[in-house]
Enzyme design. Structure first.
Site, PDB file in Angstrom:
ATOM      1  N   ASP A 101       1.824 -10.454   2.501  1.00 59.82           N
ATOM      2  CA  ASP A 101       0.790 -11.411   2.888  1.00 59.82           C
ATOM      3  C   ASP A 101       1.440 -12.640   3.513  1.00 59.82           C
ATOM      4  O   ASP A 101       2.608 -12.934   3.269  1.00 59.82           O
ATOM      5  CB  ASP A 101      -0.004 -11.852   1.651  1.00 59.82           C
ATOM      6  CG  ASP A 101      -0.742 -10.688   1.012  1.00 59.82           C
ATOM      7  OD1 ASP A 101      -1.017  -9.710   1.722  1.00 59.82           O
ATOM      8  OD2 ASP A 101      -1.024 -10.768  -0.195  1.00 59.82           O
TER       9      ASP A 101
HETATM   10  N1  URA Z   1       0.911  -7.496  -3.129  1.00 57.96           N
HETATM   11  C1  URA Z   1       0.227  -8.575  -2.746  1.00 57.96           C
HETATM   12  O1  URA Z   1      -0.778  -8.915  -3.321  1.00 57.96           O
HETATM   13  N2  URA Z   1       0.672  -9.270  -1.683  1.00 57.96           N
HETATM   14  C2  URA Z   1       1.802  -8.947  -1.020  1.00 57.96           C
HETATM   15  O2  URA Z   1       2.177  -9.641  -0.074  1.00 57.96           O
HETATM   16  C3  URA Z   1       2.518  -7.827  -1.446  1.00 57.96           C
HETATM   17  C4  URA Z   1       2.051  -7.108  -2.511  1.00 57.96           C
END
Ligand code: URA
Length: 233
Positions: A101
């Site tokens: 993310d």
């Molecule tokens: N899980 C998440 O919630 N975000 C990420 O960036 C990676 C795994």
């Protein structure tokens, strides 16, 4: 699988006739054994080919390990935000292996090796990914069993068994084998906690070096690429 001489030429290492001569002189090995013929089939993912005793990158692939900072999107293009591609040298066909993310930090592989990336992301291969999470409140012992059993994150199937280790100061380590959208955040949400900070520490056998600063990258060593290949064979 592909012909040894074809890959040799495609990768720009030399001509087909050059490889033929080298094979005749027993200067080319495949997994330690002398190559037998120019049309010998090799597995470009798992075989190790050496010329005159030196491993050759038949594939012309590059593998960067980036310490992704927050604020960058895991994509090759974005209209609004900077992308992780701005943090590594430019190269044709490079792409991030999966997504973190925008606000997540940590280990992100960037490569042009589509086959290996595909295998690393395949839900069937269950490559471990370990995350450090800081939560709005401490995880509880119950959560360890819940994550081991699988939790409902709202898209049908329960999550696969995951390993939770509770750390002081509302921190936790979580190892998952899948890569569903926002999976870590949704797993903690499912047990009543919110992730306030998230960092990926490892993917399969490859770990984020502690000394690698945010925004910096390094090129994976051959043995690290081999260990990734072995993890997804
Ligand atoms: N899980 C998440 O919630 N975000 C990420 O960036 C990676 C795994």
């Amino acid at each position: 699988m592909t012909r040894l001489d074809k890959f040799w030429a495609d990768a720009g290492i030399g001509t087909r006739s050059e490889v033929k001569q080298m094979i005749r002189k027993k200067l080319v090995t495949v997994n330690g054994a002398p190559a037998t013929a120019p049309d010998q089939k090799i597995n470009e993912i798992s075989d190790i080919v050496c010329a005159s005793g030196k491993a050759v990158n038949l594939r012309g692939f590059v593998y960067y390990l980036l310490h992704k900072p927050a604020g960058y999107v895991s994509a090759t293009k974005d209209n609004l935000f900077p992308t992780v591609m701005e943090l590594v040298p430019k190269g044709d066909d490079l792409f991030p292996v999966g997504r973190l993310d925008k606000d997540t930090e940590g280990l992100l592989l960037i490569t042009n090796d589509g086959e290996l990336a595909h295998r690393l992301l395949s839900p069937r291969r269950h490559v471990d990914k370990t995350y450090l999470a800081i939560l709005d409140k401490s995880a509880e012992d119950d959560d360890i069993e819940k994550f081991e059993a699988g939790v409902d994150i709202g898209d049908g199937d329960l999550t696969l068994p995951a390993k939770l280790q509770i750390l002081p100061d509302n921190q936790a380590l979580l190892t998952i084998h899948e890569g569903r959208f926002h999976q870590v955040k949704r797993m903690f949400h499912a047990v009543g906690k919110e992730v306030v900070y998230l960092k990926r520490l490892s993917m399969g056998p490859v770990k984020l070096p502690e000394c690698l600063e945010k925004g910096a990258y390094l090129e994976l060593q051959d043995h690290e690429v081999d260990s990734l290949r072995n993890a997804v064979r």
